[in-house]
Design a protein around this motif. Sequence first.
Motif, PDB file in Angstrom:
ATOM      1  N   LYS A  87      -1.873  37.154  -2.947  1.00 37.74           N
ATOM      2  CA  LYS A  87      -2.184  35.718  -2.885  1.00 37.74           C
ATOM      3  C   LYS A  87      -2.489  35.312  -1.433  1.00 37.74           C
TER       4      LYS A  87
ATOM      5  N   GLY B 241       4.685  31.293   2.988  1.00 44.56           N
ATOM      6  CA  GLY B 241       4.147  30.721   1.747  1.00 44.56           C
ATOM      7  C   GLY B 241       2.629  30.780   1.775  1.00 44.56           C
ATOM      8  N   ALA B 242       2.034  30.857   0.594  1.00 51.87           N
ATOM      9  CA  ALA B 242       0.563  30.934   0.509  1.00 51.87           C
ATOM     10  C   ALA B 242       0.060  30.079  -0.651  1.00 51.87           C
ATOM     11  N   GLY B 243       0.754  28.975  -0.902  1.00 48.98           N
ATOM     12  CA  GLY B 243       0.329  28.057  -1.962  1.00 48.98           C
ATOM     13  C   GLY B 243      -0.500  26.922  -1.392  1.00 48.98           C
ATOM     14  N   GLY B 244      -0.531  25.822  -2.136  1.00 44.44           N
ATOM     15  CA  GLY B 244      -1.351  24.672  -1.759  1.00 44.44           C
ATOM     16  C   GLY B 244      -0.965  24.079  -0.410  1.00 44.44           C
ATOM     17  N   ALA B 245       0.323  24.061  -0.109  1.00 45.28           N
ATOM     18  CA  ALA B 245       0.770  23.463   1.155  1.00 45.28           C
ATOM     19  C   ALA B 245       0.218  24.254   2.333  1.00 45.28           C
TER      20      ALA B 245
ATOM     21  N   THR C  30       6.879  27.172   1.684  1.00 48.78           N
ATOM     22  CA  THR C  30       7.176  27.655   0.321  1.00 48.78           C
ATOM     23  C   THR C  30       7.820  26.534  -0.483  1.00 48.78           C
ATOM     24  N   SER C  31       7.879  26.755  -1.796  1.00 46.68           N
ATOM     25  CA  SER C  31       8.588  25.809  -2.648  1.00 46.68           C
ATOM     26  C   SER C  31       9.961  26.364  -3.028  1.00 46.68           C
ATOM     27  N   ALA C  32      10.462  27.355  -2.247  1.00 41.94           N
ATOM     28  CA  ALA C  32      11.746  28.002  -2.572  1.00 41.94           C
ATOM     29  C   ALA C  32      12.872  26.973  -2.714  1.00 41.94           C
TER      30      ALA C  32
ATOM     31  N   GLN D 225      16.197  27.977  -4.366  1.00 40.68           N
ATOM     32  CA  GLN D 225      16.291  29.348  -3.852  1.00 40.68           C
ATOM     33  C   GLN D 225      16.222  29.344  -2.326  1.00 40.68           C
TER      34      GLN D 225
ATOM     35  N   LEU E 224      15.108  31.630   1.233  1.00 40.64           N
ATOM     36  CA  LEU E 224      14.377  32.778   1.785  1.00 40.64           C
ATOM     37  C   LEU E 224      15.383  33.639   2.536  1.00 40.64           C
TER      38      LEU E 224
ATOM     39  N   HIS F   4      13.049  25.051  -5.839  1.00 40.92           N
ATOM     40  CA  HIS F   4      13.563  25.821  -6.973  1.00 40.92           C
ATOM     41  C   HIS F   4      15.022  26.237  -6.770  1.00 40.92           C
TER      42      HIS F   4
ATOM     43  N   LEU G  94       7.448  39.500   3.120  1.00 38.67           N
ATOM     44  CA  LEU G  94       8.720  38.836   3.437  1.00 38.67           C
ATOM     45  C   LEU G  94       9.705  39.823   4.069  1.00 38.67           C
TER      46      LEU G  94
ATOM     47  N   ASN H  27       4.048  36.080   2.826  1.00 43.00           N
ATOM     48  CA  ASN H  27       4.211  35.614   1.442  1.00 43.00           C
ATOM     49  C   ASN H  27       4.843  36.685   0.574  1.00 43.00           C
ATOM     50  N   ARG H  28       5.577  36.201  -0.446  1.00 37.14           N
ATOM     51  CA  ARG H  28       6.210  37.092  -1.413  1.00 37.14           C
ATOM     52  C   ARG H  28       5.134  37.904  -2.133  1.00 37.14           C
ATOM     53  N   THR H  29       4.071  37.219  -2.575  1.00 39.07           N
ATOM     54  CA  THR H  29       2.978  37.906  -3.280  1.00 39.07           C
ATOM     55  C   THR H  29       1.851  38.129  -2.279  1.00 39.07           C
TER      56      THR H  29
HETATM   57  P1  ATR Z   1       2.660  24.298  -3.044  1.00 36.93           P
HETATM   58  O1  ATR Z   1       1.429  23.722  -3.652  1.00 36.93           O
HETATM   59  O2  ATR Z   1       3.762  23.289  -2.810  1.00 36.93           O
HETATM   60  O3  ATR Z   1       2.381  25.116  -1.821  1.00 36.93           O
HETATM   61  P2  ATR Z   1       2.744  26.570  -4.811  1.00 36.93           P
HETATM   62  O4  ATR Z   1       1.263  26.616  -4.856  1.00 36.93           O
HETATM   63  O5  ATR Z   1       3.523  26.749  -6.059  1.00 36.93           O
HETATM   64  O6  ATR Z   1       3.289  25.224  -4.174  1.00 36.93           O
HETATM   65  O7  ATR Z   1       3.202  27.677  -3.735  1.00 36.93           O
HETATM   66  C1  ATR Z   1       4.503  27.882  -3.472  1.00 36.93           C
HETATM   67  C2  ATR Z   1       4.663  29.025  -2.441  1.00 36.93           C
HETATM   68  O8  ATR Z   1       6.048  29.224  -2.263  1.00 36.93           O
HETATM   69  C3  ATR Z   1       4.073  30.338  -2.907  1.00 36.93           C
HETATM   70  O9  ATR Z   1       3.510  31.002  -1.811  1.00 36.93           O
HETATM   71  C4  ATR Z   1       5.300  31.084  -3.421  1.00 36.93           C
HETATM   72  O10 ATR Z   1       5.222  32.481  -3.298  1.00 36.93           O
HETATM   73  P3  ATR Z   1       4.333  33.358  -4.333  1.00 36.93           P
HETATM   74  O11 ATR Z   1       2.915  33.215  -3.871  1.00 36.93           O
HETATM   75  O12 ATR Z   1       4.858  34.703  -4.209  1.00 36.93           O
HETATM   76  O13 ATR Z   1       4.574  32.732  -5.694  1.00 36.93           O
HETATM   77  C5  ATR Z   1       6.353  30.574  -2.473  1.00 36.93           C
HETATM   78  N1  ATR Z   1       7.713  30.695  -3.034  1.00 36.93           N
HETATM   79  C6  ATR Z   1       8.255  29.925  -4.009  1.00 36.93           C
HETATM   80  N2  ATR Z   1       9.548  30.298  -4.240  1.00 36.93           N
HETATM   81  C7  ATR Z   1       9.802  31.322  -3.387  1.00 36.93           C
HETATM   82  C8  ATR Z   1      10.948  32.133  -3.113  1.00 36.93           C
HETATM   83  N3  ATR Z   1      12.086  31.975  -3.784  1.00 36.93           N
HETATM   84  N4  ATR Z   1      10.834  33.075  -2.174  1.00 36.93           N
HETATM   85  C9  ATR Z   1       9.696  33.251  -1.483  1.00 36.93           C
HETATM   86  N5  ATR Z   1       8.563  32.524  -1.689  1.00 36.93           N
HETATM   87  C10 ATR Z   1       8.630  31.568  -2.607  1.00 36.93           C
END
Ligand code: ATR
Length: 269
Positions: free
Chosen positions: A158, A130-134, A194-196, A201, A203, A199, A179, A153-155
């Motif tokens: 980022k 993951g590469a979001g806020g966490a 990640t927030s997978a 979902q 990994l 949602h 990934l 990270n998926r993206t």
């Molecule tokens: P947070 O602040 O909780 O970290 P966020 O900024 O929305 O939340 O980041 C969520 C991370 O989970 C992102 O890195 C996202 O990948 P992308 O950068 O590609 O969007 C990752 N993520 C969320 N759902 C995912 C999934 N189903 N598979 C892989 N990565 C996922």
Amino acid sequence: MQHFIVIGNPISHSKSPQIHHAFAKHTGLAISYQRQFCPDDKDSFVAVVQAFFHGGGVGANVTLPFKEIAYQLCVDTGNLSDEAACAKAVNTLAIKDGKLYGDNTDGRGLVADLIGQGVSLASSDVAIVGAGGATRGAILPLLKAGARLTIYNRTLTKAQSLATDFDALSKHPLSIKTLDELMRAKHDVIINATSATTHGQHLNLGNCQANFAYDMMYGKPSAFLAHFAAQNAKICDGYGMLIHQAAYAFELWTNQVITTDCLSQLKTA
Ligand code: ATR
């Protein structure tokens, strides 16, 4: 009586009041710690923060979706800890030298929990998914603890832009991977940021291996942890991180240290 709040939207689920009241009992302080719902816009958040501190409040925690707004408010009108500046997010607000002060205790909470679980981070090879806020909040404390980091990270772009922000702070450049590569990876420690799961979902972990797996989520079954448990790896969810980040906030506000005994009792409660 010292007053504290946690500001969020939603907020009714927050465990912070019970954790901080336990800290207060343990340290003998008289406190009130309340949940504060706030409409999801910047003006409302600023109004809540100002009213709270003008009314004599001592400290506020900030949770979703306000951590970035709290960071911006401290950039505009106050000061930030190094961790909050790197995280670009604030989870703890206080008044210091007459000004708003923003800290981010999430990453330190993660590191304290990992160390408490017996994980040695110095020179260890740590993967974060993951590469979001966490993830952003965890990087500086993990680097300070001596970890070498790989971010999956998926993206990819980022993750690359995140790594660029930390290049100057890191002895070993952060390694960025896809990934697909995660499915063949092997690490000492792997962290799901990640927030997978949120949602609904999963990994695809393929044949990914690790000695220790940590999921920042807690309170829900984790397919991520189940994958590593099946390899007999040690696993841990993020509940301890919640307790430790709260302890760092409490210590900042009150100068009281929360003992390991108190932390362990809360982690197993
Ligand atoms: P947070 O602040 O909780 O970290 P966020 O900024 O929305 O939340 O980041 C969520 C991370 O989970 C992102 O890195 C996202 O990948 P992308 O950068 O590609 O969007 C990752 N993520 C969320 N759902 C995912 C999934 N189903 N598979 C892989 N990565 C996922």
